[in-house]
Motif scaffolding. Sequence first.
Motif, PDB file in Angstrom:
ATOM      1  N   UNK A  62       0.720  -1.089  -0.111  1.00  0.00           N
ATOM      2  CA  UNK A  62       0.014  -0.087   0.004  1.00  0.00           C
ATOM      3  C   UNK A  62       0.892   1.137  -0.034  1.00  0.00           C
ATOM      4  N   UNK A  63       0.345   2.460  -0.472  1.00  0.00           N
ATOM      5  CA  UNK A  63       1.080   3.558  -0.822  1.00  0.00           C
ATOM      6  C   UNK A  63       0.749   4.618   0.493  1.00  0.00           C
ATOM      7  N   UNK A  64       1.759   5.198   1.099  1.00  0.00           N
ATOM      8  CA  UNK A  64       1.743   6.428   1.942  1.00  0.00           C
ATOM      9  C   UNK A  64       2.397   7.357   1.505  1.00  0.00           C
ATOM     10  N   UNK A  65       1.749   8.805   1.777  1.00  0.00           N
ATOM     11  CA  UNK A  65       2.386   9.910   1.271  1.00  0.00           C
ATOM     12  C   UNK A  65       3.421  10.494   2.581  1.00  0.00           C
ATOM     13  N   UNK A  66       4.417  11.031   2.361  1.00  0.00           N
ATOM     14  CA  UNK A  66       5.274  11.567   3.534  1.00  0.00           C
ATOM     15  C   UNK A  66       4.338  12.464   4.337  1.00  0.00           C
ATOM     16  N   UNK A  67       3.439  13.058   4.141  1.00  0.00           N
ATOM     17  CA  UNK A  67       2.634  13.888   4.910  1.00  0.00           C
ATOM     18  C   UNK A  67       1.780  13.048   5.764  1.00  0.00           C
ATOM     19  N   UNK A  68       1.563  11.613   5.484  1.00  0.00           N
ATOM     20  CA  UNK A  68       0.892  10.903   6.125  1.00  0.00           C
ATOM     21  C   UNK A  68       1.509  10.481   7.651  1.00  0.00           C
ATOM     22  N   UNK A  69       2.894  10.742   7.812  1.00  0.00           N
ATOM     23  CA  UNK A  69       3.776  10.267   8.592  1.00  0.00           C
ATOM     24  C   UNK A  69       3.916  11.313   9.841  1.00  0.00           C
ATOM     25  N   UNK A  70       3.453  11.106  10.912  1.00  0.00           N
ATOM     26  CA  UNK A  70       3.307  11.868  12.142  1.00  0.00           C
ATOM     27  C   UNK A  70       4.821  11.736  13.128  1.00  0.00           C
ATOM     28  N   UNK A  71       5.068  10.390  13.080  1.00  0.00           N
ATOM     29  CA  UNK A  71       6.509  10.175  13.855  1.00  0.00           C
ATOM     30  C   UNK A  71       7.051   8.822  13.399  1.00  0.00           C
ATOM     31  N   UNK A  72       8.540   9.223  13.587  1.00  0.00           N
ATOM     32  CA  UNK A  72       9.455   8.154  13.228  1.00  0.00           C
ATOM     33  C   UNK A  72      10.211   7.844  14.619  1.00  0.00           C
ATOM     34  N   UNK A  73       9.759   6.776  15.258  1.00  0.00           N
ATOM     35  CA  UNK A  73      10.689   6.317  16.557  1.00  0.00           C
ATOM     36  C   UNK A  73      11.499   5.177  16.440  1.00  0.00           C
ATOM     37  N   UNK A  74      12.886   5.695  16.567  1.00  0.00           N
ATOM     38  CA  UNK A  74      13.727   4.380  16.241  1.00  0.00           C
ATOM     39  C   UNK A  74      13.778   3.640  17.529  1.00  0.00           C
ATOM     40  N   UNK A  75      13.591   3.905  18.611  1.00  0.00           N
ATOM     41  CA  UNK A  75      13.573   3.152  19.930  1.00  0.00           C
ATOM     42  C   UNK A  75      12.409   2.122  19.713  1.00  0.00           C
ATOM     43  N   UNK A  76      11.276   2.360  19.378  1.00  0.00           N
ATOM     44  CA  UNK A  76      10.167   1.288  19.207  1.00  0.00           C
ATOM     45  C   UNK A  76      10.169   0.566  17.605  1.00  0.00           C
ATOM     46  N   UNK A  77      10.994   1.293  16.776  1.00  0.00           N
ATOM     47  CA  UNK A  77      11.128   0.769  15.439  1.00  0.00           C
ATOM     48  C   UNK A  77       9.670   0.903  14.986  1.00  0.00           C
ATOM     49  N   UNK A  78       9.024   1.956  15.095  1.00  0.00           N
ATOM     50  CA  UNK A  78       7.731   2.384  14.402  1.00  0.00           C
ATOM     51  C   UNK A  78       7.690   3.660  13.577  1.00  0.00           C
ATOM     52  N   UNK A  79       6.788   3.395  12.774  1.00  0.00           N
ATOM     53  CA  UNK A  79       6.373   4.573  11.917  1.00  0.00           C
ATOM     54  C   UNK A  79       4.950   4.923  12.221  1.00  0.00           C
ATOM     55  N   UNK A  80       4.372   6.036  12.756  1.00  0.00           N
ATOM     56  CA  UNK A  80       3.087   6.468  13.149  1.00  0.00           C
ATOM     57  C   UNK A  80       2.638   7.173  12.240  1.00  0.00           C
ATOM     58  N   UNK A  81       1.407   6.892  11.736  1.00  0.00           N
ATOM     59  CA  UNK A  81       0.644   7.756  10.634  1.00  0.00           C
ATOM     60  C   UNK A  81      -0.583   8.219  11.398  1.00  0.00           C
ATOM     61  N   UNK A  82      -0.819   9.366  10.575  1.00  0.00           N
ATOM     62  CA  UNK A  82      -2.258   9.932  11.003  1.00  0.00           C
ATOM     63  C   UNK A  82      -3.399   9.376  10.296  1.00  0.00           C
ATOM     64  N   UNK A  83      -3.473   7.997  10.006  1.00  0.00           N
ATOM     65  CA  UNK A  83      -4.494   7.263   9.505  1.00  0.00           C
ATOM     66  C   UNK A  83      -5.102   6.413  10.512  1.00  0.00           C
ATOM     67  N   UNK A  84      -6.574   5.970  10.339  1.00  0.00           N
ATOM     68  CA  UNK A  84      -7.155   4.857  11.200  1.00  0.00           C
ATOM     69  C   UNK A  84      -6.794   3.332  10.441  1.00  0.00           C
ATOM     70  N   UNK A  85      -6.915   2.383  10.956  1.00  0.00           N
ATOM     71  CA  UNK A  85      -6.668   1.280  10.287  1.00  0.00           C
ATOM     72  C   UNK A  85      -7.561   1.113   8.887  1.00  0.00           C
ATOM     73  N   UNK A  86      -8.744   1.433   8.835  1.00  0.00           N
ATOM     74  CA  UNK A  86      -9.409   1.394   7.744  1.00  0.00           C
ATOM     75  C   UNK A  86      -8.818   2.349   6.616  1.00  0.00           C
TER      76      UNK A  86
END
Length: 248
Positions: free
Chosen positions: A194-218
Motif C-alpha cells: 500500500x502507498x503512503x505519502x510523506x505527509x501521512x507520517x506523524x512520527x518516526x521512533x527508532x527506539x520502538x522501530x515504529x512509523x506512526x501515521x495519521x490514519x486509522x486502520x481502515x
Amino acid sequence: MMVTYKQLKHFSIHATDKDIGGIRDVLFDDESFVVRYLVADTNTWLPMSRKVVISPISVSDINAEEETVDVNMDADTLKNSPSIDEHKPVSREYEETLFRYFGYGYYWIGPGAWGDFSHPTELAQPKVMDEAQNDLSQHTDNHLRACGEVSGYEVSTSDDNVGHITDFVFDNSNWAMTLLIVDTHNWLPGGKKLALLPKDISALDWSSHQVTVNLSHDGLMERPEVDLDKLSDPIYVAEIISQIQPVV
C-alpha cells in the motif's frame, strides 16, 4: 524519473575517472522527506571499508537501465573526503565540514528543501558557497534517517499496527521522497503493498522501530495497492498519488 530505495541499492557509482563502488544506504531528512546523502559502499577500493557519503549536489546523472549514478568528481576527491562513522548519527558539524570540503552551499540556509533553490545541483555554484560561509545563523540540528534502518519499521495507525515499511520512492530530479510502501503480509492473509505519502507520517521512533501515521486502520487499508514493478514510472506514481489526494 522515479527510483526506489531497493533499486538504488543495486546501482554502482561512477566518478569522472572510474567506478567507485555501489550504494550501501540512503539518508533522508525526516522533516522535509528529501534525500540528503547516498552512502557509498567502498569495500573494494578504500582501506578498512571507510564509509563516505555523496550529496545529490554531486550527482550529474542517474541511469536506471544501466543501474548507475554518475557524480561530478574524481575518485581521489571522494577518497579524501571526510568519512562517517556509520554507527553514529551524521551531525551538522560533520555536514559543514563535508560541504566546505566540496565547496557547496549549505542546504539548511534558506526556506526550501535545498535552501533557496529547487534543485540540489544549484548549490554547487561558488557564489552560493561564499554566501553560506558568511551566514551560519541557521545552524540547527539535522533530521537524518537511514532507509536501511526505517525499512522494516512497523506502521502504527490510530487503531493498531498494520504492516511495515518495505520501500521508498524518490523523484531524482529534486530527490524528494514521493511515496513510502507498506507491506501488510505479516498482519493480513495474502498481504498487500500500500502507498503512503510523506505527509501521512506523524512520527518516526527508532527506539520502538515504529512509523506512526495519521490514519486509522481502515484509512490505511483504503490506500491504493501498488505494483512494485511500475514504481520507476513517473506517470504511474502520479496516478497513485492522485488516488490519494485528487487534483482539485
